[in-house]
Design a protein around this motif. Structure first.
Motif, PDB file in Angstrom:
ATOM      1  N   ARG A   1       0.524  -0.814   0.432  1.00 39.25           N
ATOM      2  CA  ARG A   1       0.107   0.305  -0.027  1.00 39.25           C
ATOM      3  C   ARG A   1       0.601   0.723  -0.169  1.00 39.25           C
ATOM      4  O   ARG A   1       1.737   1.622   0.896  1.00 39.25           O
ATOM      5  CB  ARG A   1      -0.753   0.218   1.288  1.00 39.25           C
ATOM      6  CG  ARG A   1      -1.963   1.029   1.351  1.00 39.25           C
ATOM      7  CD  ARG A   1      -2.785   1.240   2.457  1.00 39.25           C
ATOM      8  NE  ARG A   1      -3.261  -0.348   3.003  1.00 39.25           N
ATOM      9  CZ  ARG A   1      -4.208  -0.636   2.649  1.00 39.25           C
ATOM     10  NH1 ARG A   1      -5.224   0.131   1.510  1.00 39.25           N
ATOM     11  NH2 ARG A   1      -4.766  -1.233   3.032  1.00 39.25           N
TER      12      ARG A   1
ATOM     13  N   LYS B   1       1.204   5.718  -1.132  1.00 39.29           N
ATOM     14  CA  LYS B   1       0.089   6.714  -0.725  1.00 39.29           C
ATOM     15  C   LYS B   1       1.194   8.428  -1.224  1.00 39.29           C
ATOM     16  O   LYS B   1       1.826   7.736  -0.701  1.00 39.29           O
ATOM     17  CB  LYS B   1      -0.747   6.768  -0.172  1.00 39.29           C
ATOM     18  CG  LYS B   1       0.554   7.266   1.612  1.00 39.29           C
ATOM     19  CD  LYS B   1      -0.435   7.575   3.027  1.00 39.29           C
ATOM     20  CE  LYS B   1      -1.347   9.210   2.932  1.00 39.29           C
ATOM     21  NZ  LYS B   1      -2.477   9.785   3.602  1.00 39.29           N
TER      22      LYS B   1
ATOM     23  N   TRP C   1      -4.117  10.412  -3.789  1.00 36.56           N
ATOM     24  CA  TRP C   1      -3.408   9.750  -4.515  1.00 36.56           C
ATOM     25  C   TRP C   1      -2.454   8.579  -3.536  1.00 36.56           C
ATOM     26  O   TRP C   1      -2.465   8.228  -2.354  1.00 36.56           O
ATOM     27  CB  TRP C   1      -2.545  10.264  -5.503  1.00 36.56           C
ATOM     28  CG  TRP C   1      -1.835   9.541  -6.431  1.00 36.56           C
ATOM     29  CD1 TRP C   1      -2.124   9.156  -7.478  1.00 36.56           C
ATOM     30  CD2 TRP C   1      -0.841   8.060  -5.546  1.00 36.56           C
ATOM     31  NE1 TRP C   1      -0.888   8.458  -8.279  1.00 36.56           N
ATOM     32  CE2 TRP C   1      -0.892   7.796  -7.516  1.00 36.56           C
ATOM     33  CE3 TRP C   1      -0.164   7.651  -4.297  1.00 36.56           C
ATOM     34  CZ2 TRP C   1       0.455   6.501  -7.315  1.00 36.56           C
ATOM     35  CZ3 TRP C   1       0.460   6.530  -5.172  1.00 36.56           C
ATOM     36  CH2 TRP C   1       0.849   6.095  -6.338  1.00 36.56           C
ATOM     37  N   THR C   2      -3.864   7.246  -3.588  1.00 36.71           N
ATOM     38  CA  THR C   2      -3.760   6.072  -2.929  1.00 36.71           C
ATOM     39  C   THR C   2      -3.438   4.590  -4.171  1.00 36.71           C
ATOM     40  O   THR C   2      -4.093   4.126  -5.288  1.00 36.71           O
ATOM     41  CB  THR C   2      -4.028   5.711  -1.685  1.00 36.71           C
ATOM     42  OG1 THR C   2      -3.910   4.995  -1.568  1.00 36.71           O
ATOM     43  CG2 THR C   2      -5.405   5.545  -2.498  1.00 36.71           C
TER      44      THR C   2
END
Length: 351
Positions: free
Chosen positions: A35, A37, A45-46
């Motif tokens: 993950r 960002k 935004w990610t």
């Protein structure tokens, strides 16, 4: 989007951050998930990716491709490794590349302000990589020796190993005197200049050279050697090989050697060619003398002494210098005039 592995996806995101001038933060994730960002606070935004058992690949699950921020000059993705990888070819060609110039170039290419320590770390990475490659090259030195002997029959090519570690074959010195140079020097005057210089860059050590003069009064390389340090032992080793290659007999009688005031070289001259004329570079002697006597008028008087045609003129010029500085007149005599003053040179001309 699908990636072969988590590492490939991570590299792709880093490349994306570098190209778009944005800082990407990787959140804590498990082995099968990733993950990330945008590093700008409040930017949506990610991206989220995870391992998919259906295709045995890393697959993007969630992706918010919308930035509400501008390019970030405080981009932590521009690491020392990134700088080293991007500018390795420049640092190899120019190891003395200034830190300020590196920072300006990084700002232009990556729109990132990097610290001095990060630039120094990048230079260190490249230099260590270069040094590791150079160490591998030393394993080929014997192949290089054999190739030179094959392509230049009659040449003297010697590799010296450290006697303290003979079982490990640690390189210490390398001597080269091509057969063509030996034959060609027979038509030159029996005058040889000897000098040494330091290597600059990743390689340590010194280069010793023997230079003659050809019929056009141009430099004629005779022999050269790579040694660890400019010591009495290294100069005696070099001079001993040189006189064998040039077939210098009668303890050097009829020969002239020109050098600086290096003590190891002076000892080698006395041991191997005591009857040869050993002349020293007056410019080097003046450079040392000038450290204490800087006046421009004294410079002219020094060279008048060095160029005096006979001993009477030498003493007259020296007396004129003593009128201005008696200490300076005494100081120039610390080196025997027979080594640097024209008035004390012998009248015969080496053929």
């Amino acid at each position: 989007m699908v990636f072969r592995s988590k590492e490939q996806m991570r590299k792709a995101l880093i490349k994306y951050g570098l190209l778009t001038f944005r800082s990407i933060n990787f959140m804590k994730s498990e082995e099968g998930r990733i993950r990330a960002k945008c590093g700008w606070p409040g930017c949506p935004w990610t991206i989220y990716g995870a391992y998919s058992s259906r295709c045995s690949r890393f697959q993007v699950i969630t992706y918010e491709d919308q930035h509400e921020c501008g390019p970030n000059r405080d981009n932590h993705l521009v690491t020392a490794k990134v700088i080293a990888r991007r500018y390795e070819h420049i640092l190899r060609a120019n190891p003395t590349w200034k830190i300020d110039s590196i920072k300006a170039t990084v700002l232009k290419d990556f729109f990132a302000d990097v610290s001095t320590s990060k630039c120094k770390a990048a230079k260190k990475i490249v230099s260590e990589k270069l040094l590791a490659g150079l160490k591998d090259e030393y394993t080929k030195v014997f192949d290089y020796q054999l190739e030179l002997l094959r392509s230049n029959p009659g040449s003297t090519i010697l590799v010296g190993l450290n006697p303290e570690y003979m079982d490990q074959n640690i390189f210490q010195s390398f001597y080269v005197c091509f057969n063509a140079m030996k034959k060609g020097f027979k038509a030159c005057r029996r005058v040889i200049g000897l000098d040494g210089c330091f290597f600059k860059g990743a390689c340590q050590g010194e280069l010793l050279c023997a230079i003659g003069r050809d019929a056009n009064n141009q430099m004629y390389p005779v022999a050269w050697a790579v040694v660890e340090k400019e010591t009495s032992e290294s100069w005696e080793w070099f001079v001993g090989l040189l006189i064998k290659d040039l077939d210098i007999n009668d303890q050097g009688e009829g020969w002239v050697f020109i050098s600086d005031q290096q003590k190891g070289l002076i000892n080698a001259m006395q041991n191997y060619v005591p009857k040869a004329q050993h002349r020293m570079c007056a410019r080097h002697i003046y450079a040392n003398w000038k450290k204490k006597f800087r006046e421009h008028a004294l410079q002219k008087k020094f060279w008048a002494i060095a160029k005096a045609a006979n001993r009477e003129d030498f003493m007259y010029r020296k007396a004129k210098l003593a009128q201005d500085t008696s200490e300076g007149a005494r100081d120039i005599m610390r080196t025997e005039p027979k080594h640097w003053a024209r008035a004390f040179f012998s009248c015969w001309v080496p053929l």
